[in-house]
Design an enzyme around this catalytic site. Sequence first.
Site: not given
Length: 259
Positions: A119, A43
């Site tokens: 994550e 990202h």
Amino acid sequence: MKKFLKSMLVLSAVLLLGACGTQNQQASEEEKNEEITLYLVRHGKTFFNSTGQVQGFCDSPLTEDGIEKAKQLGEGLKDIEFDLAYSSDLGRQRNTAKLILSKTAKSKPKLTELDGFKEWNYGGYEGKTNEEMMKPVLESNGFEYDESGSQYGAMVEKLGDEGIADTIAKNDPLKAAESYDEIVTRGTAAMDKVIKDAKKNNAKNVLIVSSGGMIPTLLSITAQEEYKGEPISNCSVTTLKYKDGTYKIESIGDTQYIE
């Protein structure tokens, strides 16, 4: 005469079945040999990336730079016809994926969200400083903490992702951080889902937006012998090829589109 005709009908049926079997086998072999290219993207830069705060399951918005770089990456990848696209439900991943897909010149696939691409979950360290979480991990293994992370690579080489994740989970005061086995389990499930979807839809190019800790885990799961701990920067592209049940790394942490 009747016996002759009956024999000919039987022979014709056998030949027809044989031809169908050969065609089905050829189709199966062609499907088996289809190569799938997976584009693993970290990202864009976030607010917590800028402030040095721990960011796993918790989220923070993309910065202006993160948005701009995601758009640049989209421009760089715009000629690739993505058949499928994935992220998790984390805003930083979802928004990066949407910015990339907004630039594509080809058809835009629906974005599918899978928890496996989140994550790592850092439990009680979420939102705290990187120093609070990583300093005890480094020092307990004979390294020193500094903001540049100069000794982080050496620590990874010594402990591996498994040792780091399990140490963080052990140190977590809330006992909510994931163990490495838990991270691998959901990552494996996500990758299996992607390949299953790709085969079902005859997909050739797949976009996956994930995070800086999870992408190395995905590489370890799929191509352990090839991944040597290379860094995964914001908006970098790591390319995996999948064919006949085997993954092969084509590039790692490529930042050419944003430089």
